[in-house]
Enzyme design. Structure first.
Site, mmCIF file in Angstrom:
data_model
loop_
_atom_site.group_PDB
_atom_site.id
_atom_site.type_symbol
_atom_site.label_atom_id
_atom_site.label_comp_id
_atom_site.label_asym_id
_atom_site.label_seq_id
_atom_site.Cartn_x
_atom_site.Cartn_y
_atom_site.Cartn_z
ATOM 1 N N ASN A 60 -12.830 0.664 -2.355
ATOM 2 C CA ASN A 60 -12.045 0.825 -1.123
ATOM 3 C C ASN A 60 -12.079 2.284 -0.679
ATOM 4 O O ASN A 60 -12.692 3.123 -1.339
ATOM 5 C CB ASN A 60 -10.611 0.323 -1.336
ATOM 6 C CG ASN A 60 -9.927 1.073 -2.459
ATOM 7 O OD1 ASN A 60 -9.692 2.267 -2.371
ATOM 8 N ND2 ASN A 60 -9.625 0.371 -3.551
ATOM 9 N N ALA A 78 -3.120 5.108 -7.683
ATOM 10 C CA ALA A 78 -4.473 4.563 -7.508
ATOM 11 C C ALA A 78 -4.459 3.311 -6.642
ATOM 12 O O ALA A 78 -3.524 2.516 -6.700
ATOM 13 C CB ALA A 78 -5.082 4.251 -8.873
ATOM 14 N N LYS A 91 7.379 -5.332 -10.338
ATOM 15 C CA LYS A 91 6.573 -4.545 -11.283
ATOM 16 C C LYS A 91 7.448 -3.770 -12.269
ATOM 17 O O LYS A 91 6.955 -2.966 -13.043
ATOM 18 C CB LYS A 91 5.656 -3.583 -10.512
ATOM 19 C CG LYS A 91 4.626 -4.297 -9.639
ATOM 20 C CD LYS A 91 3.663 -3.308 -8.975
ATOM 21 C CE LYS A 91 2.802 -4.000 -7.944
ATOM 22 N NZ LYS A 91 1.362 -3.817 -8.163
ATOM 23 N N LYS A 117 -30.414 -6.097 -10.970
ATOM 24 C CA LYS A 117 -30.143 -6.082 -9.533
ATOM 25 C C LYS A 117 -30.334 -7.495 -8.943
ATOM 26 O O LYS A 117 -31.362 -8.135 -9.197
ATOM 27 C CB LYS A 117 -31.101 -5.090 -8.868
ATOM 28 C CG LYS A 117 -30.805 -4.876 -7.425
ATOM 29 C CD LYS A 117 -31.761 -3.850 -6.831
ATOM 30 C CE LYS A 117 -31.640 -3.876 -5.327
ATOM 31 N NZ LYS A 117 -32.659 -3.091 -4.661
ATOM 32 N N ASP A 176 -7.965 -5.313 -6.477
ATOM 33 C CA ASP A 176 -7.202 -6.459 -6.972
ATOM 34 C C ASP A 176 -8.078 -7.401 -7.804
ATOM 35 O O ASP A 176 -7.594 -8.050 -8.715
ATOM 36 C CB ASP A 176 -6.602 -7.232 -5.783
ATOM 37 C CG ASP A 176 -5.475 -6.428 -5.139
ATOM 38 O OD1 ASP A 176 -4.790 -5.690 -5.871
ATOM 39 O OD2 ASP A 176 -5.296 -6.525 -3.904
ATOM 40 N N ILE A 217 -2.075 -2.450 -13.482
ATOM 41 C CA ILE A 217 -1.924 -1.349 -14.444
ATOM 42 C C ILE A 217 -0.469 -0.918 -14.553
ATOM 43 O O ILE A 217 0.100 -0.857 -15.649
ATOM 44 C CB ILE A 217 -2.824 -0.159 -14.027
ATOM 45 C CG1 ILE A 217 -4.288 -0.615 -14.043
ATOM 46 C CG2 ILE A 217 -2.608 1.030 -14.960
ATOM 47 C CD1 ILE A 217 -5.260 0.327 -13.398
ATOM 48 N N PHE A 228 3.507 3.080 -5.863
ATOM 49 C CA PHE A 228 3.326 3.316 -4.433
ATOM 50 C C PHE A 228 3.059 1.978 -3.751
ATOM 51 O O PHE A 228 2.488 1.083 -4.366
ATOM 52 C CB PHE A 228 2.144 4.265 -4.172
ATOM 53 C CG PHE A 228 2.517 5.694 -4.393
ATOM 54 C CD1 PHE A 228 2.724 6.181 -5.666
ATOM 55 C CD2 PHE A 228 2.705 6.548 -3.311
ATOM 56 C CE1 PHE A 228 3.111 7.489 -5.880
ATOM 57 C CE2 PHE A 228 3.083 7.866 -3.503
ATOM 58 C CZ PHE A 228 3.290 8.337 -4.791
ATOM 59 N N PRO A 280 -6.196 -6.557 -14.013
ATOM 60 C CA PRO A 280 -4.844 -6.357 -14.537
ATOM 61 C C PRO A 280 -4.059 -5.450 -13.601
ATOM 62 O O PRO A 280 -4.637 -4.582 -12.942
ATOM 63 C CB PRO A 280 -5.091 -5.667 -15.885
ATOM 64 C CG PRO A 280 -6.440 -5.036 -15.766
ATOM 65 C CD PRO A 280 -7.224 -5.904 -14.827
HETATM 66 O O1 C5P Z 1 0.440 -4.652 -5.547
HETATM 67 P P1 C5P Z 1 0.003 -3.390 -4.893
HETATM 68 O O2 C5P Z 1 -1.455 -3.103 -5.069
HETATM 69 O O3 C5P Z 1 0.436 -3.252 -3.469
HETATM 70 O O4 C5P Z 1 0.852 -2.280 -5.668
HETATM 71 C C1 C5P Z 1 0.673 -0.950 -5.462
HETATM 72 C C2 C5P Z 1 1.135 -0.166 -6.668
HETATM 73 O O5 C5P Z 1 0.720 -0.790 -7.889
HETATM 74 C C3 C5P Z 1 0.504 1.186 -6.699
HETATM 75 O O6 C5P Z 1 1.401 2.036 -7.362
HETATM 76 C C4 C5P Z 1 -0.761 0.937 -7.490
HETATM 77 O O7 C5P Z 1 -1.255 2.126 -8.074
HETATM 78 C C5 C5P Z 1 -0.287 -0.032 -8.524
HETATM 79 N N1 C5P Z 1 -1.310 -0.992 -8.985
HETATM 80 C C6 C5P Z 1 -1.781 -0.947 -10.283
HETATM 81 N N2 C5P Z 1 -2.699 -1.862 -10.705
HETATM 82 C C7 C5P Z 1 -3.146 -2.811 -9.875
HETATM 83 C C8 C5P Z 1 -2.699 -2.869 -8.555
HETATM 84 C C9 C5P Z 1 -1.779 -1.947 -8.133
HETATM 85 O O8 C5P Z 1 -1.370 -0.056 -11.038
HETATM 86 N N3 C5P Z 1 -4.043 -3.693 -10.315
#
Ligand code: C5P
Length: 424
Positions: A223, A289, A355, A303, A293, A321, A337, A319
């Site tokens: 992204n 970060a 979360k 390739k 997803d 994180i 965030f 996962p």
């Molecule tokens: O669910 P969403 O992606 O909107 O959540 C954003 C927050 O969760 C951010 O703090 C992002 O760094 C964290 N996050 C994470 N691991 C993921 C998805 C999001 O730590 N797989």
């Protein structure tokens, strides 16, 4: 605007220039010190003015150059005592044999030698002279006296000299001198931050940037995250006295000063590294970060070749994180965030609970003027219910200023005792 911790605002340096051919290097030195954010005033001896003009230094320092001890006009502006008090550091570069002798003997027959006696600021000298004069017993004796008196000597380098000799006596390059001065103030600043900073003695781990999920050896899903917010936060946490580890996805940003950086690529790597750091001991975990997803279920070994009109790639969920770290027994203070395009506050509040975060900072990325690639941001901060802290609106500002306000919010939550609220 980039956040540059090498810039030290509001420190005053007097550069003393004495008579020697190395005086030409001092012009660059003054320039570099100004670049680093110092206020610079230049004092020149009569000898120095035979090599280079005060006008050069006036233009480079942006201040009048001081040359006279007994000039009523100059004394009426900033006299030698005020000058001595103004300085946070006095750097004599180049320092001639004659100046060293004066300093060692405590003479005060010109502005620079008087200033040397009148200042309580640290004095550094960068001697530069012919190798034979450097080796002379009198010079070495004078230097030893000055070291005894607390002066810091920047040793000359060896090499070919303007006079044709080869040996010790060359002034180090101006960039190197400026680096040493900057380092000195950084260390002093850091020592204060480590003791009194808002995040003193905390280990802060920050995830930043995008993740990259491989499709095959040459392609990936990712992204547009630039990592700017996470890097600005790393710098702000370090400036607040914390030990900072930045787990960075692929971004093209310089590592902030003093910050330990661990580069990762995929979400799984980011999680593994986060878990390892948790074992090391982590007090605050900040997840900025933009983690992908989903990742590709099976990364192709070779390739993928062009074939039909359509290509199906199966994806599986990555996962979460921040949620995974929040579930651990010895969980740190958790900051997340939320970048949303609508119902921003509602979604953010939901994520805070889902979360199991302590704090969440959310912003509206549908606004063109803030967010992802922008240098500015505006956020709303929510705290978990148990903190009894009201939401905070952080007005649009540079990511550095927002980072500073987030550090304050983290500090406030860490030190907030809800029991105290109930007592009133
Ligand atoms: O669910 P969403 O992606 O909107 O959540 C954003 C927050 O969760 C951010 O703090 C992002 O760094 C964290 N996050 C994470 N691991 C993921 C998805 C999001 O730590 N797989």
């Amino acid at each position: 605007m980039s956040f540059d911790l090498s810039v030290i605002p509001n420190k005053n340096i007097i550069v003393g220039i004495t008579g020697g051919i190395a005086a030409y290097k001092s012009a660059i030195l003054v320039r570099r010190l100004k670049d680093a954010g110092f206020n610079v005033r230049v004092v020149m001896t009569e000898g120095a003015q035979a090599f280079i003009t005060p006008l050069t230094f006036q233009a480079l320092s942006g201040n009048p150059v001081h040359t006279q001890l007994l000039d009523p006009e100059a004394e009426a502006g900033m006299g030698h005592i005020e000058l001595a008090r103004w300085a946070d550091l006095v750097l004599i570069a180049p320092a001639s044999c004659d100046t060293l002798a004066k300093f060692a003997a405590g003479l005060a027959d010109d502005l620079l030698s008087t200033l040397y006696l009148a200042t309580s600021a640290p004095v550094w000298v960068a001697p530069a002279m012919n190798q034979q004069m450097w080796a002379a017993k009198a010079t070495q004796r004078n230097l030893a006296t000055m070291v005894d008196d607390g002066v810091h000597v920047i040793m000359p380098e060896s090499g070919s000299q303007a006079c044709g000799d080869v040996g010790l006596g060359r002034m180090p390059e101006p960039e190197e001198l400026a680096r040493q001065v900057t380092d000195y103030f950084h260390k002093a600043q850091r020592a204060i931050a480590e003791k009194f900073g808002l995040l003193a003695s905390k280990h802060v781990v920050i995830t930043a940037g995008p993740t990259r999920e491989a499709i095959d050896p040459v392609r990936y899903i990712s992204n547009h995250s630039t990592g700017k917010m996470g890097f600005a936060l790393a710098a702000a946490c370090y400036a607040a006295g914390a030990k900072v580890t930045l787990i960075a996805g692929p971004v093209s940003l310089d590592t902030p000063n003093g910050v330990r950086r661990i580069n990762v690529s995929s979400a799984v790597q980011m999680l593994d590294t986060s878990m390892q750091l948790l074992d090391e001991g982590c007090d605050v975990f900040i997840a900025t970060a933009a983690v992908a997803d989903y990742r590709v279920a099976e990364v192709a070994e070779h390739k993928i070749k062009k074939s039909g009109d359509e290509l199906d790639i199966a994806l599986i969920k990555n996962p979460d994180i921040v949620a995974t770290i929040a579930q651990q027994d010895k969980r740190p203070f958790m900051v997340g965030f939320a970048a949303e395009t609508r119902n921003v506050e509602e979604y953010a509040a939901g994520k805070l609970v889902a979360k199991k975060l302590d704090m969440i900072a959310c912003n509206d990325v549908s606004r063109a003027d803030i967010g992802f690639a922008s240098d500015e941001n505006a956020m709303t901060v929510f705290f978990a219910e148990g903190y009894h802290l009201p939401k905070r609106d952080l007005e649009k500002a540079s990511k550095q200023e927002i980072a500073q306000q987030l550090v304050e919010a983290i500090h406030d939550a860490l030190h907030h005792d809800p029991a105290q609220d109930e007592a009133f």
